[in-house]
Design a protein around this motif. Structure first.
Motif, PDB file in Angstrom:
ATOM      1  N   SER A 144       0.784  -1.448  -0.110  1.00 13.94           N
ATOM      2  CA  SER A 144       0.437  -0.488   0.172  1.00 13.94           C
ATOM      3  C   SER A 144       0.657   1.608   0.224  1.00 13.94           C
ATOM      4  N   ILE A 145       1.744   1.012   0.823  1.00 17.63           N
ATOM      5  CA  ILE A 145       2.723   2.359   1.157  1.00 17.63           C
ATOM      6  C   ILE A 145       3.478   2.395  -0.348  1.00 17.63           C
ATOM      7  N   LYS A 146       4.102   1.328  -0.518  1.00 16.79           N
ATOM      8  CA  LYS A 146       4.842   1.625  -1.937  1.00 16.79           C
ATOM      9  C   LYS A 146       3.909   2.405  -3.589  1.00 16.79           C
ATOM     10  N   ALA A 147       2.637   1.365  -3.379  1.00 12.64           N
ATOM     11  CA  ALA A 147       1.934   2.159  -3.888  1.00 12.64           C
ATOM     12  C   ALA A 147       1.683   3.504  -4.158  1.00 12.64           C
ATOM     13  N   PHE A 148       1.578   4.150  -2.623  1.00 11.63           N
ATOM     14  CA  PHE A 148       1.063   5.708  -3.292  1.00 11.63           C
ATOM     15  C   PHE A 148       2.351   6.489  -3.213  1.00 11.63           C
ATOM     16  N   GLU A 149       4.065   5.892  -2.966  1.00 11.51           N
ATOM     17  CA  GLU A 149       4.869   6.265  -3.550  1.00 11.51           C
ATOM     18  C   GLU A 149       5.291   6.012  -4.490  1.00 11.51           C
ATOM     19  N   ASP A 150       4.350   5.500  -6.376  1.00 11.99           N
ATOM     20  CA  ASP A 150       4.080   5.445  -7.411  1.00 11.99           C
ATOM     21  C   ASP A 150       5.234   4.353  -7.377  1.00 11.99           C
ATOM     22  N   ASP A 151       5.611   3.720  -6.604  1.00 12.63           N
ATOM     23  CA  ASP A 151       6.933   2.370  -6.726  1.00 12.63           C
ATOM     24  C   ASP A 151       6.596   1.806  -8.031  1.00 12.63           C
ATOM     25  N   LYS A 152       6.735   1.763  -9.474  1.00 13.17           N
ATOM     26  CA  LYS A 152       6.635   1.358 -10.135  1.00 13.17           C
ATOM     27  C   LYS A 152       6.904  -0.455 -10.547  1.00 13.17           C
ATOM     28  N   GLU A 153       8.093  -0.647  -9.851  1.00 11.89           N
ATOM     29  CA  GLU A 153       8.027  -2.573  -9.931  1.00 11.89           C
ATOM     30  C   GLU A 153       7.142  -2.707  -8.901  1.00 11.89           C
ATOM     31  N   MET A 154       6.958  -2.124  -7.782  1.00 13.68           N
ATOM     32  CA  MET A 154       5.763  -2.963  -6.756  1.00 13.68           C
ATOM     33  C   MET A 154       4.675  -3.303  -7.398  1.00 13.68           C
ATOM     34  N   ILE A 155       4.160  -2.219  -8.227  1.00 15.61           N
ATOM     35  CA  ILE A 155       2.904  -1.978  -8.580  1.00 15.61           C
ATOM     36  C   ILE A 155       2.131  -2.916  -9.704  1.00 15.61           C
ATOM     37  N   LYS A 156       3.381  -3.655 -10.560  1.00 14.47           N
ATOM     38  CA  LYS A 156       3.173  -4.575 -11.273  1.00 14.47           C
ATOM     39  C   LYS A 156       3.264  -5.768 -10.813  1.00 14.47           C
ATOM     40  N   ASP A 157       3.531  -5.060  -9.270  1.00 16.92           N
ATOM     41  CA  ASP A 157       2.791  -6.498  -8.416  1.00 16.92           C
ATOM     42  C   ASP A 157       1.187  -6.672  -8.090  1.00 16.92           C
ATOM     43  N   LEU A 158       0.589  -5.803  -8.050  1.00 20.88           N
ATOM     44  CA  LEU A 158       0.081  -5.794  -7.875  1.00 20.88           C
ATOM     45  C   LEU A 158      -1.616  -6.251  -9.255  1.00 20.88           C
TER      46      LEU A 158
END
Length: 710
Positions: free
Chosen positions: A200-214
């Motif tokens: 959730s925090i990484k998605a808020f930070e717009d971390d592209k690599e973590m968002i891919k996993d979602l």
């Protein structure tokens, strides 16, 4: 069934010391899958089923460096059973920034609160129990370099193996908590619930690599961006800075509860740093320290032992072995191979081991007391004033031990262009393999100024990096704005004998292993080629008829403009591409000597037959110090560049830079020393003018790059 532990912490927090203390010698070193970042794995002493993975030293779990990417990937994909987070108690809040991210992974965690001796010496107090309550984890006080508290840490690990307890992530402001809850509803239950807050925090930070996993839909991505934009508008800041502020606000509350500081008083470290890192004294002190180190190791203390070892190999061991083999009617060729080839070559390299041990010891002492971190701080100012990244000095400093880890250390530089320049120039520094070459030649040609000559190559290495940076940065391919350099400066402390002995032993062992493997093989080949003709007949007293002489004579034409155009010197130079110590072993075989300064007169005569004069000797050293490194280092360049064209370009630049600089020094030296004037002297002046032009020409890309990176 094994129990896996991830050992995580900031650089300079004592993580390597703790890892060694927990695992002893039971370690396996390799690379993380898919990347070249070092991977150290060991078993907890006395517990073969407990595996400890030593993660790279990192400041956060953000994807800014390869180390952070590797650590995050391991923690999420492998999900260890336990995290042991090493925290520097003397720099608590800065270290707890990483802790706050580790807690969000939902993995059972133990905090090893290190350097508590420094905390107490500063008059501070950390409430361990209160910190444990606030974070929901076991907190164990340790002093890793003394192995104090390790029994308590092992007990906590064994307890965590049987009883799992989950940490309490930091609690942010009500608005932020609501925002994170909204984000959590957007991604599916396919993500492990333990990682939900982290994602959730990484998605808020717009971390592209973590968002891919979602695996979010376009609609969900749109909703996510709306949440981010709401916080941008509310805080007038970017999302990463907003989360950083939230973390430090929460950590400040923890600090108020657990940390009691003594009223501010300047520490011993502060007072020393006022001198050794000052604007005007920092560089001169650094230069003086390095000169003293080389003086002690190369010209005085180390030399006595080296002369004794060389004398033993040349005057005692080789004749004894020769007589022994002759007494049992061994073939003359075999006797020559053993005495002149193996003992003469390998012995020439091993003879310099005492000097290397003294040097390793002195450098390890400086590292252990905390001074080398200050050197990086001082050189950061120098490098940045020339448009280079201060981060480049860490790989360069490491390269004084060995070019391979120095090149690998460049991966911490985020900017690709700065990283490439660092890789291309790091091996200009005199590594431990080059030092025997310097000691050998300087001892023969410059015996009265040996320490000064050796020290000059350390300074030439740094100057070559700076000059190369000034030249390369003005080409569009390398133009960039220097990346900021942030590092922790540890407190000064007394050297730890166990740590120093371990480092020196490791370096000496590596040196001896090279002498007994690749250098042994090389000396055998060199001996054969220098003693047999193409018809496979022994040449006896006619070395000019040997295979090596014939091949070397062709190479000699290339090096003649540099002052050492004999076949022997050319062959020694080429053999150094396999391993730099081969220059010493090759000359040892060809001259049948180990370069003992006690017989410097005869040896100097032998060298003069090969190289000519002291100016040519210096040119020989200069080229061998700056040219292409050994094959192992070239392999590291290929791995880090991940591109054959860039690897070839790097080797080409190093060879060209070394050749041009040696040509300038030798030919202009002849002009000023002897008044010589010929075509090569004129060419040397032209090359000097070209180099000065490249250094001082206008930088057409500086403003453009600086703007594009802001």
């Amino acid at each position: 069934m094994s129990f896996s532990i991830a050992l995580a912490g900031n650089p300079n927090s004592g993580k390597t010391t703790l890892f060694n203390a927990l695992t002893g010698s039971n370690q396996k070193v390799g690379n993380w899958p898919g990347v070249t970042v070092d991977k150290k794995e060991g078993k907890l002493k006395g517990h073969k089923d407990i595996i400890i993975e030593d993660l790279p030293g990192i400041y956060s779990l953000s994807p800014y460096t390869m180390e952070e990417v590797v650590s995050r990937r391991y923690l999420i994909k492998e999900k260890p059973d336990l995290i042991v987070n090493l925290v520097d108690g003397s720099n608590l809040i800065r270290n707890l920034y990483l802790t706050s991210q580790l807690l969000e992974l939902g993995i059972p965690t133990i905090i090893a609160l290190n350097m508590m001796d420094i905390v107490k010496a500063n008059g501070d107090y950390v409430d361990r129990r209160r910190l444990s309550e606030l974070l929901g984890v076991e907190v164990v006080e340790i002093i890793a370099n003394r192995e104090d508290g390790l029994d308590d840490l092992k007990k906590a690990i064994l307890k965590a193996k049987d009883v799992k307890s989950y940490p309490h992530p930091l609690h942010f402001s009500p608005d932020m908590e609501r925002g994170l809850s909204e984000i959590r509803t957007l991604f599916s239950d396919s993500i492990n619930e333990d990682f939900a807050r982290f994602y959730s925090i990484k998605a808020f930070e717009d971390d592209k690599e973590m968002i891919k996993d979602l695996d979010l839909s376009e609609k969900d991505l749109g909703e996510l961006e709306k949440i981010r934009q709401k916080f941008r508008d509310l805080n007038d800041d970017d999302v990463e800075s907003i989360i950083t502020t939230e973390r430090y606000d929460a950590l400040s509350n923890i600090e108020e509860n657990v940390l009691k500081r003594k009223p501010f008083k300047r520490t011993r470290t502060d007072k020393i740093d006022d001198i050794v890192t000052s604007k005007y004294l920092g560089l001169p002190i650094f230069a003086l320290v390095m000169f003293v180190i080389y003086y002690l190791s190369i010209a005085t203390v180390g030399t006595f032992a080296t002369d004794a070892v060389n004398g033993f190999f040349e005057e005692t061991f080789a004749p004894f072995v020769g007589e022994l083999l002759a007494s049992i009617d061994v073939n003359e060729a075999v006797i020559g191979l053993v005495t002149d080839g193996i003992i003469g070559g390998v012995g020439a390299v091993l003879g310099f081991l005492p000097q290397m041990v003294v040097l390793f010891t002195l450098l390890s002492l400086l590292e252990d007391i905390g001074y080398m971190s200050r050197v990086a701080f001082v050189m950061d100012k120098v490098f940045r004033s020339f448009g280079l990244s201060g981060k480049s000095f860490i790989p360069i400093m490491i390269s004084t031990g060995c070019g391979v880890p120095g090149i690998q250390a460049s991966r911490t530089i985020e900017n690709d262009r700065d990283r490439r320049i660092t890789i291309m120039t790091a091996t200009f520094m005199p590594c431990s393999a080059k030092l025997p070459v310097i000691a050998m030649i300087s001892g023969a040609f410059f015996a009265s100024n040996q320490a000064l000559i050796t020290f000059s190559f350390y300074m030439i290495g740094i100057a070559s990096v700076i000059v190369s940076g000034l030249i390369l940065k003005k080409f569009k391919t390398f133009a960039s704005k220097p990346a900021p350099f942030v590092m922790e400066l540890p407190e000064y402390h007394m050297p730890r004998p166990k740590s120093v002995i371990r480092d020196v032993y490791s370096e000496a062992e590596s040196y001896v292993k090279r002498a007994g493997s690749i250098i042994l093989l090389s000396t055998v080949i060199i001996w054969f080629l220098s003693n047999f003709s193409f018809s496979l007949q022994m040449v006896g007293g006619r070395p000019e008829d040997s295979i090596l002489a014939k091949l070397g004579s062709l190479l000699a034409l290339v090096f003649r403009p540099l002052g050492f155009g004999s076949w022997q010197a050319s062959v020694a130079t080429i053999s150094g591409f396999v391993a730099k110590e081969n220059v010493v072993s090759t000359l040892g075989v060809l001259l049948n000597t180990s370069i003992d300064q006690a017989s410097s007169t005869s040896l100097l005569g032998g060298f003069n037959l090969i190289i000519g004069d002291s100016l040519a000797g210096y040119s020989f050293l200069l080229f061998n110090m700056l040219c292409m490194p050994c094959f192992a280092a070239v392999g590291a360049i290929k791995t880090e560049m991940n591109d054959m064209k860039w690897t070839l370009a790097t080797v080409g630049y190093q060879m060209g830079f070394a050749y041009v600089l040696s040509l300038i020094v030798y030919n202009l030296g002849r002009f000023f020393q002897y008044g010589s004037m010929d075509l090569m002297v004129v060419f040397g002046f032209i090359m000097l003018i070209v180099m000065v032009y490249l250094i001082f020409r206008k930088d057409h890309y500086k403003m453009e790059e600086a703007y594009s990176l802001t």
